[in-house]
Scaffold this active site. Structure first.
Site, PDB file in Angstrom:
ATOM      1  N   ASP A  38      27.348 -40.817   0.323  1.00  0.00           N
ATOM      2  CA  ASP A  38      28.000 -40.124   1.426  1.00  0.00           C
ATOM      3  C   ASP A  38      29.433 -40.630   1.586  1.00  0.00           C
ATOM      4  O   ASP A  38      29.719 -41.792   1.284  1.00  0.00           O
ATOM      5  CB  ASP A  38      27.242 -40.373   2.738  1.00  0.00           C
ATOM      6  CG  ASP A  38      25.935 -39.614   2.809  1.00  0.00           C
ATOM      7  OD1 ASP A  38      25.729 -38.699   2.002  1.00  0.00           O
ATOM      8  OD2 ASP A  38      25.112 -39.954   3.697  1.00  0.00           O
ATOM      9  N   PRO A  39      30.337 -39.785   2.093  1.00  0.00           N
ATOM     10  CA  PRO A  39      31.712 -40.236   2.300  1.00  0.00           C
ATOM     11  C   PRO A  39      31.825 -41.508   3.148  1.00  0.00           C
ATOM     12  O   PRO A  39      32.668 -42.368   2.863  1.00  0.00           O
ATOM     13  CB  PRO A  39      32.373 -39.042   3.002  1.00  0.00           C
ATOM     14  CG  PRO A  39      31.604 -37.867   2.494  1.00  0.00           C
ATOM     15  CD  PRO A  39      30.189 -38.339   2.361  1.00  0.00           C
TER      16      PRO A  39
END
Length: 290
Positions: A38-39
């Site tokens: 995930d970012p």
């Protein structure tokens, strides 16, 4: 250049952002990563360069290890702290309740994938539907939590270490633990500390790679992915048959092997059955096709 670089992914970068930048760094379009982060997550992101991209498929089922912060009392639409807050609840949890709850999440469990994920339903990504305010039914999937360790606990904040199977969403694990405790919860931080046999100690900060004049120095050989298998050195005739994609006789026990040329070039991942070695996947270079 060919090999595997273990990137320490910074926050706010997608895994695709990383590979896009590294295509320029290594001067090749043949780049792939070994498991999306995930970012908001940081940590171990194996990136496969050149011929090493042939090995990505063998990394898909690798176990992952994470350290995460679970914020109790808050639920959000994304199941992490970056999302819209859906509820806030008082937190009243005893040590006994916490230990029993964590025990219930160890081993094989079922997990419903979050709406904010790249999984597709009827050809559409769940995250795209979620951004449009739509929610669709998702089927629970069996995952395995090999290790779930409480590293710290202060007020409404838990720090956990999780070693898990492919397909585990740590955001969802945090949400589910909070729900089981009766107060709700969401993921506040996430760092991947290991993926397969690769650890955070081997990881190179992305900024260092981007600034390096010699990025190839950070590449690990592709056979580092297969160190769990014994090696075998082929004769000249066996090597010729290997390069032509043919099976050949080899007096070894049945099993999987790393096969090398006499001068040490990693040729293939191979299997032996009843005294015959055949190719699982080749990794040697072919002139004119690099």
């Amino acid at each position: 250049m060919n090999g595997i670089v273990i990137v320490d992914k910074p926050q706010d970068w997608t895994s695709q952002d990383v590979t896009a930048r590294l295509r320029r760094v290594f001067g090749t379009r043949r780049i792939g990563h070994g498991g999306t982060l995930d970012p908001m997550a940081t940590g171990v992101l194996p990136v496969f360069v050149g011929r090493a991209t042939r090995a990505v498929e063998f990394f898909e089922h690798a176990e992952k290890t994470y350290e995460t912060v679970l914020r109790l009392g808050i639920t959000t639409d994304t199941e992490d702290i970056t999302g819209t807050v859906l509820s806030q609840n008082p937190v009243s949890v005893t040590r006994e309740q916490l230990e029993q709850t964590l025990e219930n999440f160890r081993g094989e469990i079922f997990q419903v994938p979050p709406m904010y994920s790249a999984l597709k339903v009827n050809g559409q990504k769940l995250c795209d539907l979620a951004r449009k305010g739509r929610e669709v039914e998702r089927q629970p999937r069996k995952i395995t939590i090999h290790q779930l360790t409480l590293l710290g606990w202060e007020d409404d904040t838990l720090r956990l270490r999780v070693r898990c199977s492919k397909g585990t969403y740590i955001r969802t694990l945090c949400k589910d633990i909070g729900q089981a405790l009766g107060c709700g919860g969401c993921m506040a931080e996430l760092r991947r500390t290991a993926a397969g046999t690769y650890t955070i100690d081997q990881a190179v900060p992305l900024a260092r790679l981007l600034e390096s004049d010699h990025p190839g120095a950070y590449l690990l050989p592709v056979d580092s992915l297969f160190r769990q298998y014994p090696e075998v050195t082929l004769t000249a005739n066996q090597e010729k048959r290997c390069r032509n994609g043919n099976a050949f006789s080899l007096n070894r026990e049945d099993g999987t092997y790393r096969a090398y040329s006499a001068d040490g070039e990693f040729l293939m991942l191979a299997r032996v059955e009843s005294g015959i070695m055949s190719t699982i996947k080749s990794f040697f270079g072919v002139p004119g096709q690099e």
